[in-house]
Design an enzyme around this catalytic site. Structure first.
Site, PDB file in Angstrom:
ATOM      1  N   ASN A  12      -0.794  -6.713 -10.618  1.00 26.51           N
ATOM      2  CA  ASN A  12      -0.306  -5.590 -11.420  1.00 26.51           C
ATOM      3  C   ASN A  12       1.218  -5.656 -11.405  1.00 26.51           C
ATOM      4  O   ASN A  12       1.846  -5.262 -10.430  1.00 26.51           O
ATOM      5  CB  ASN A  12      -0.826  -4.289 -10.803  1.00 26.51           C
ATOM      6  CG  ASN A  12      -0.273  -3.058 -11.479  1.00 26.51           C
ATOM      7  OD1 ASN A  12       0.380  -3.148 -12.528  1.00 26.51           O
ATOM      8  ND2 ASN A  12      -0.534  -1.895 -10.890  1.00 26.51           N
ATOM      9  N   TRP A  13       1.778  -6.167 -12.479  1.00 26.97           N
ATOM     10  CA  TRP A  13       3.235  -6.383 -12.508  1.00 26.97           C
ATOM     11  C   TRP A  13       4.013  -5.084 -12.703  1.00 26.97           C
ATOM     12  O   TRP A  13       5.241  -5.074 -12.594  1.00 26.97           O
ATOM     13  CB  TRP A  13       3.592  -7.384 -13.621  1.00 26.97           C
ATOM     14  CG  TRP A  13       3.087  -8.779 -13.393  1.00 26.97           C
ATOM     15  CD1 TRP A  13       2.285  -9.219 -12.374  1.00 26.97           C
ATOM     16  CD2 TRP A  13       3.361  -9.941 -14.198  1.00 26.97           C
ATOM     17  NE1 TRP A  13       2.040 -10.563 -12.499  1.00 26.97           N
ATOM     18  CE2 TRP A  13       2.688 -11.032 -13.608  1.00 26.97           C
ATOM     19  CE3 TRP A  13       4.106 -10.153 -15.364  1.00 26.97           C
ATOM     20  CZ2 TRP A  13       2.739 -12.320 -14.149  1.00 26.97           C
ATOM     21  CZ3 TRP A  13       4.157 -11.432 -15.902  1.00 26.97           C
ATOM     22  CH2 TRP A  13       3.480 -12.507 -15.295  1.00 26.97           C
ATOM     23  N   LYS A  14       3.314  -4.019 -13.042  1.00 27.48           N
ATOM     24  CA  LYS A  14       3.952  -2.706 -13.267  1.00 27.48           C
ATOM     25  C   LYS A  14       5.106  -2.841 -14.265  1.00 27.48           C
ATOM     26  O   LYS A  14       5.037  -3.661 -15.178  1.00 27.48           O
ATOM     27  CB  LYS A  14       4.370  -2.079 -11.930  1.00 27.48           C
ATOM     28  CG  LYS A  14       3.187  -2.008 -10.949  1.00 27.48           C
ATOM     29  CD  LYS A  14       3.426  -1.153  -9.744  1.00 27.48           C
ATOM     30  CE  LYS A  14       2.186  -1.171  -8.847  1.00 27.48           C
ATOM     31  NZ  LYS A  14       2.320  -0.338  -7.659  1.00 27.48           N
ATOM     32  N   HIS A  98      -4.662   4.127 -12.568  1.00 34.25           N
ATOM     33  CA  HIS A  98      -3.811   3.817 -11.412  1.00 34.25           C
ATOM     34  C   HIS A  98      -3.200   5.112 -10.880  1.00 34.25           C
ATOM     35  O   HIS A  98      -2.891   6.023 -11.662  1.00 34.25           O
ATOM     36  CB  HIS A  98      -2.718   2.828 -11.820  1.00 34.25           C
ATOM     37  CG  HIS A  98      -1.974   2.281 -10.641  1.00 34.25           C
ATOM     38  ND1 HIS A  98      -0.999   2.995  -9.994  1.00 34.25           N
ATOM     39  CD2 HIS A  98      -2.096   1.109  -9.978  1.00 34.25           C
ATOM     40  CE1 HIS A  98      -0.545   2.278  -8.973  1.00 34.25           C
ATOM     41  NE2 HIS A  98      -1.192   1.124  -8.944  1.00 34.25           N
ATOM     42  N   GLU A 100      -0.365   5.811  -9.949  1.00 32.54           N
ATOM     43  CA  GLU A 100       0.943   6.156 -10.531  1.00 32.54           C
ATOM     44  C   GLU A 100       0.759   6.884 -11.862  1.00 32.54           C
ATOM     45  O   GLU A 100       1.543   7.770 -12.205  1.00 32.54           O
ATOM     46  CB  GLU A 100       1.791   4.877 -10.682  1.00 32.54           C
ATOM     47  CG  GLU A 100       2.286   4.410  -9.310  1.00 32.54           C
ATOM     48  CD  GLU A 100       2.533   2.927  -9.190  1.00 32.54           C
ATOM     49  OE1 GLU A 100       2.619   2.231 -10.218  1.00 32.54           O
ATOM     50  OE2 GLU A 100       2.635   2.444  -8.038  1.00 32.54           O
ATOM     51  N   GLU A 168      -7.448   1.999  -3.935  1.00 33.29           N
ATOM     52  CA  GLU A 168      -6.031   1.910  -3.604  1.00 33.29           C
ATOM     53  C   GLU A 168      -5.572   3.221  -2.972  1.00 33.29           C
ATOM     54  O   GLU A 168      -5.249   4.186  -3.687  1.00 33.29           O
ATOM     55  CB  GLU A 168      -5.196   1.651  -4.861  1.00 33.29           C
ATOM     56  CG  GLU A 168      -5.533   0.351  -5.553  1.00 33.29           C
ATOM     57  CD  GLU A 168      -4.362  -0.147  -6.385  1.00 33.29           C
ATOM     58  OE1 GLU A 168      -3.937  -1.279  -6.153  1.00 33.29           O
ATOM     59  OE2 GLU A 168      -3.863   0.604  -7.238  1.00 33.29           O
ATOM     60  N   GLY A 174       2.849   0.091  -2.239  1.00 29.92           N
ATOM     61  CA  GLY A 174       4.286  -0.165  -2.222  1.00 29.92           C
ATOM     62  C   GLY A 174       4.980   0.263  -0.939  1.00 29.92           C
ATOM     63  O   GLY A 174       6.204   0.320  -0.885  1.00 29.92           O
ATOM     64  N   SER A 213      -0.333  -2.762  -0.698  1.00 28.80           N
ATOM     65  CA  SER A 213       0.412  -3.594   0.258  1.00 28.80           C
ATOM     66  C   SER A 213      -0.352  -4.841   0.705  1.00 28.80           C
ATOM     67  O   SER A 213      -0.243  -5.262   1.861  1.00 28.80           O
ATOM     68  CB  SER A 213       0.858  -2.758   1.463  1.00 28.80           C
ATOM     69  OG  SER A 213       1.765  -1.731   1.038  1.00 28.80           O
ATOM     70  N   GLY A 234       0.268  -5.444  -6.210  1.00 30.65           N
ATOM     71  CA  GLY A 234       1.459  -5.016  -6.938  1.00 30.65           C
ATOM     72  C   GLY A 234       2.645  -5.896  -6.599  1.00 30.65           C
ATOM     73  O   GLY A 234       2.845  -6.967  -7.156  1.00 30.65           O
ATOM     74  N   GLY A 235       3.456  -5.445  -5.634  1.00 25.71           N
ATOM     75  CA  GLY A 235       4.715  -6.111  -5.313  1.00 25.71           C
ATOM     76  C   GLY A 235       4.584  -7.614  -5.097  1.00 25.71           C
ATOM     77  O   GLY A 235       5.396  -8.395  -5.613  1.00 25.71           O
TER      78      GLY A 235
HETATM   79  P1  PGA Z   1       1.426  -2.864  -3.944  1.00 24.23           P
HETATM   80  O1  PGA Z   1       0.796  -2.143  -5.224  1.00 24.23           O
HETATM   81  O2  PGA Z   1       0.686  -4.160  -3.744  1.00 24.23           O
HETATM   82  O3  PGA Z   1       2.873  -3.073  -4.299  1.00 24.23           O
HETATM   83  O4  PGA Z   1       1.231  -1.936  -2.781  1.00 24.23           O
HETATM   84  C1  PGA Z   1      -0.590  -2.185  -5.480  1.00 24.23           C
HETATM   85  C2  PGA Z   1      -0.896  -1.447  -6.766  1.00 24.23           C
HETATM   86  O5  PGA Z   1      -0.275  -0.415  -7.028  1.00 24.23           O
HETATM   87  O6  PGA Z   1      -1.761  -1.883  -7.548  1.00 24.23           O
END
Ligand code: PGA
Length: 252
Positions: A12-14, A98, A100, A168, A174, A213, A234-235
């Site tokens: 997930n490149w956000k 998600h 977010e 998640e 994050g 994470s 994500g990251g």
């Molecule tokens: P993260 O994000 O790996 O940076 O914790 C995961 C996500 O939000 O899908």
């Protein structure tokens, strides 16, 4: 892992990067693909980077997904992108619900469900995200929260469409913090029970991902847990070597 289920490692490149960086990242993932045969890979770039990322992947070496879609099929919805547009742009998947978006955009289970219906209608596989806040975990509500999110967010056609659920925990996204492996296994066992009860004969083999994470150093332990059929990253998905390192940690 679930016996007979091929794991999915999704990035997930956000809201990160430039066109040039998206092309380079996709190219970097493609260059390392031969070493990670044990899982399906999926990248989810920002909408405006989808085309260049897909082209850099050679269009089909890896799945491409959106990070959201509209519930409506088309029309006067300024700023939105439909599921059919994503499919037309080469996507096979879309991340929905998600945390977010649930937290920052006020998305409810009902809206996520409507979006998942639209995704399925367009031929996309929805990757529906669920997860508790830290306060909910501390008060012992985590499993009930996730079960309720699944009940409210997954549409009837979810199993036939081979939908994916990503657990998640909000507090792990994050932050560098993750639940214990025992806590992840317990949550995924509950999720499996919920989805198997809702979709008998199909829910047993739908993919349940863990996200929050995930990195190369903790991936092997997490991906070996029962009912963990991959990761939503994500990251660490923003560095090709880290993303490929997570994919390489899938047990043989
Ligand atoms: P993260 O994000 O790996 O940076 O914790 C995961 C996500 O939000 O899908």
């Amino acid at each position: 892992m679930t016996p007979g289920v091929r794991p999915l490692i999704a990035g997930n490149w956000k809201m990160n990067g430039t066109l040039r960086e998206a092309a380079a990242l996709a190219e970097g993932v493609r260059a390392g693909l031969d070493a990670v045969g044990g899982a399906d890979l999926l990248i989810c770039p920002p909408f405006v980077h989808l085309h260049v990322a897909a082209a850099s992947m050679g269009w089909k070496a890896v799945g491409i997904g959106g990070q959201d879609c509209a519930a409506e099929p088309n029309g006067a919805h300024t700023g939105d992108v439909s599921a059919a547009m994503l499919a037309d742009a080469g996507c096979g998947y879309v991340i929905l619900g998600h945390s977010e978006r649930r937290a920052d955009r006020g998305e409810t289970d009902a809206l996520v469900r409507a979006k998942a219906e639209a995704a399925i209608e367009a031929g996309l596989i929805p990757v529906v995200c669920v997860g508790e806040t830290e306060a909910q975990r501390d008060s012992g509500e985590a499993e009930a929260v996730v079960a309720a999110q699944m009940a409210g967010s997954l549409p009837e056609g979810f199993a036939v469409a081979k939908g994916v659920v990503a657990y998640e925990p909000v507090w792990a996204i994050g932050t560098g913090r993750t639940p214990t492996e025992a806590d992840i296994a317990a949550m995924h066992a509950r999720m499996r029970a919920e989805i198997a009860a809702r979709f008998p004969g199909q829910g047993e083999t739908l993919r349940l991902l863990y996200g929050g994470s995930v990195k190369p150093s903790n991936a092997a332990g997490i991906l070996a847990l029962p009912n963990v059929d991959g990761a939503l990253v994500g990251g660490a998905s923003l560095k090709a070597a880290d993303f490929l390192g997570i994919a390489a940690a899938v047990p043989a």
